[in-house]
Design a protein around this motif. Structure first.
Motif, PDB file in Angstrom:
ATOM      1  N   LEU A  39       0.340  -8.617 -13.736  1.00 17.63           N
ATOM      2  CA  LEU A  39       0.877  -9.637 -12.914  1.00 17.63           C
ATOM      3  C   LEU A  39       2.202 -10.258 -13.072  1.00 17.63           C
ATOM      4  N   ASP A  40       2.840 -10.694 -12.142  1.00 16.52           N
ATOM      5  CA  ASP A  40       4.131 -11.076 -12.312  1.00 16.52           C
ATOM      6  C   ASP A  40       3.987 -12.860 -12.531  1.00 16.52           C
ATOM      7  N   LYS A  41       4.875 -13.591 -13.054  1.00 20.85           N
ATOM      8  CA  LYS A  41       4.383 -15.075 -13.304  1.00 20.85           C
ATOM      9  C   LYS A  41       4.288 -15.893 -12.152  1.00 20.85           C
ATOM     10  N   PRO A  42       4.472 -15.835 -10.866  1.00 24.26           N
ATOM     11  CA  PRO A  42       3.882 -16.440  -9.743  1.00 24.26           C
ATOM     12  C   PRO A  42       2.377 -16.327  -9.749  1.00 24.26           C
ATOM     13  N   ALA A  43       2.034 -14.836  -9.965  1.00 21.56           N
ATOM     14  CA  ALA A  43       0.791 -14.576  -9.672  1.00 21.56           C
ATOM     15  C   ALA A  43      -0.123 -14.930 -10.977  1.00 21.56           C
ATOM     16  N   ILE A  44       0.263 -15.053 -12.166  1.00 19.73           N
ATOM     17  CA  ILE A  44      -0.311 -15.699 -13.195  1.00 19.73           C
ATOM     18  C   ILE A  44      -0.607 -17.006 -13.080  1.00 19.73           C
ATOM     19  N   ASP A  45       0.630 -17.840 -12.482  1.00 16.90           N
ATOM     20  CA  ASP A  45       0.535 -19.191 -12.436  1.00 16.90           C
ATOM     21  C   ASP A  45      -0.421 -19.565 -11.237  1.00 16.90           C
ATOM     22  N   THR A  46      -0.525 -18.599 -10.239  1.00 18.85           N
ATOM     23  CA  THR A  46      -1.532 -19.044  -9.301  1.00 18.85           C
ATOM     24  C   THR A  46      -3.018 -18.556  -9.714  1.00 18.85           C
ATOM     25  N   ALA A  47      -3.210 -17.801 -10.487  1.00 16.31           N
ATOM     26  CA  ALA A  47      -4.534 -17.584 -11.033  1.00 16.31           C
ATOM     27  C   ALA A  47      -4.871 -18.639 -12.001  1.00 16.31           C
ATOM     28  N   PHE A  48      -3.919 -19.349 -12.648  1.00 17.70           N
ATOM     29  CA  PHE A  48      -4.313 -20.368 -13.548  1.00 17.70           C
ATOM     30  C   PHE A  48      -4.665 -21.720 -12.881  1.00 17.70           C
ATOM     31  N   GLN A  49      -3.779 -21.802 -11.858  1.00 20.12           N
ATOM     32  CA  GLN A  49      -4.136 -22.696 -10.966  1.00 20.12           C
ATOM     33  C   GLN A  49      -5.368 -23.263 -10.294  1.00 20.12           C
ATOM     34  N   GLN A  50      -5.635 -21.645  -9.684  1.00 22.06           N
ATOM     35  CA  GLN A  50      -6.762 -21.475  -9.262  1.00 22.06           C
ATOM     36  C   GLN A  50      -8.329 -21.684 -10.018  1.00 22.06           C
ATOM     37  N   ALA A  51      -8.136 -21.301 -11.271  1.00 19.83           N
ATOM     38  CA  ALA A  51      -9.037 -21.435 -12.351  1.00 19.83           C
ATOM     39  C   ALA A  51      -8.965 -22.903 -12.664  1.00 19.83           C
ATOM     40  N   ASN A  52      -8.181 -23.507 -12.840  1.00 16.40           N
ATOM     41  CA  ASN A  52      -8.110 -25.156 -13.066  1.00 16.40           C
ATOM     42  C   ASN A  52      -8.852 -25.732 -12.057  1.00 16.40           C
ATOM     43  N   GLU A  53      -8.408 -25.439 -10.876  1.00 20.27           N
ATOM     44  CA  GLU A  53      -8.990 -26.428  -9.731  1.00 20.27           C
ATOM     45  C   GLU A  53     -10.523 -26.132  -9.528  1.00 20.27           C
ATOM     46  N   PHE A  54     -10.835 -24.671  -9.817  1.00 19.82           N
ATOM     47  CA  PHE A  54     -12.193 -24.498  -9.699  1.00 19.82           C
ATOM     48  C   PHE A  54     -13.109 -25.249 -10.872  1.00 19.82           C
ATOM     49  N   TYR A  55     -12.439 -25.280 -12.020  1.00 20.83           N
ATOM     50  CA  TYR A  55     -13.095 -25.899 -13.002  1.00 20.83           C
ATOM     51  C   TYR A  55     -13.486 -27.416 -12.810  1.00 20.83           C
ATOM     52  N   PHE A  56     -12.161 -28.109 -12.313  1.00 18.53           N
ATOM     53  CA  PHE A  56     -12.296 -29.400 -11.966  1.00 18.53           C
ATOM     54  C   PHE A  56     -13.093 -29.889 -10.905  1.00 18.53           C
ATOM     55  N   ASN A  57     -12.994 -28.921  -9.733  1.00 15.63           N
ATOM     56  CA  ASN A  57     -13.679 -29.332  -8.598  1.00 15.63           C
ATOM     57  C   ASN A  57     -15.019 -28.839  -8.284  1.00 15.63           C
ATOM     58  N   GLU A  58     -15.241 -27.598  -8.906  1.00 16.05           N
ATOM     59  CA  GLU A  58     -16.566 -27.017  -8.690  1.00 16.05           C
ATOM     60  C   GLU A  58     -17.431 -27.192  -9.945  1.00 16.05           C
ATOM     61  N   THR A  59     -17.176 -26.836 -11.013  1.00 18.03           N
ATOM     62  CA  THR A  59     -18.110 -26.735 -12.215  1.00 18.03           C
ATOM     63  C   THR A  59     -18.700 -28.225 -12.799  1.00 18.03           C
TER      64      THR A  59
END
Length: 122
Positions: A39-59
């Motif tokens: 993954l390039d940096k933008p893809a990594i940033d997107t993955a971390f952002q999605q994981a963070n949002e999922f953790y705080f919004n869903e779990t």
């Protein structure tokens, strides 16, 4: 045995349609045992952002009994695919298959214990 590794949050980075792929080699034989999309940096940033949002919004809203169910299902899946997972550990890490099987069993047991504990620490 050749495994393809996928980033589940970014399906476009599967090795099927990615130009930037790294080969996973066995430390013993240096034989290719899998591949992973880089993954390039933008893809990594997107993955971390999605994981963070999922953790705080869903779990945060999952009740303890449901967490226990999810973890129990994961433990069952690890058991069901025990031999495949052990072989993957052995190939990628260069461990003896016997040790990899022990590690896989330990993983299933740990997740099962976590499922039991998840209802007590809510």
């Amino acid at each position: 045995m050749n495994y393809k590794i996928y980033n589940l949050s970014l399906p476009q980075t599967s090795t099927d349609n990615c130009n930037n792929i790294d080969i996973i080699s066995s430390p013993f034989s240096n034989r290719a045992v899998g591949e992973i999309a880089l993954l390039d940096k933008p893809a990594i940033d997107t993955a971390f952002q999605q994981a963070n949002e999922f953790y705080f919004n869903e779990t945060q809203n999952i009740p303890p009994y449901k967490r226990a169910e999810i973890l129990k299902k994961l433990s069952i899946l690890i058991d069901r695919h025990h031999d495949q997972l052990a072989m993957l550990i052995a190939l990628e890490g260069g461990k003896p298959l016997t040790d990899a099987k022990i590690e896989t069993t330990r993983a299933a047991n740990t997740v099962m214990l976590a499922s039991e504990e998840s209802t007590r620490i809510a």
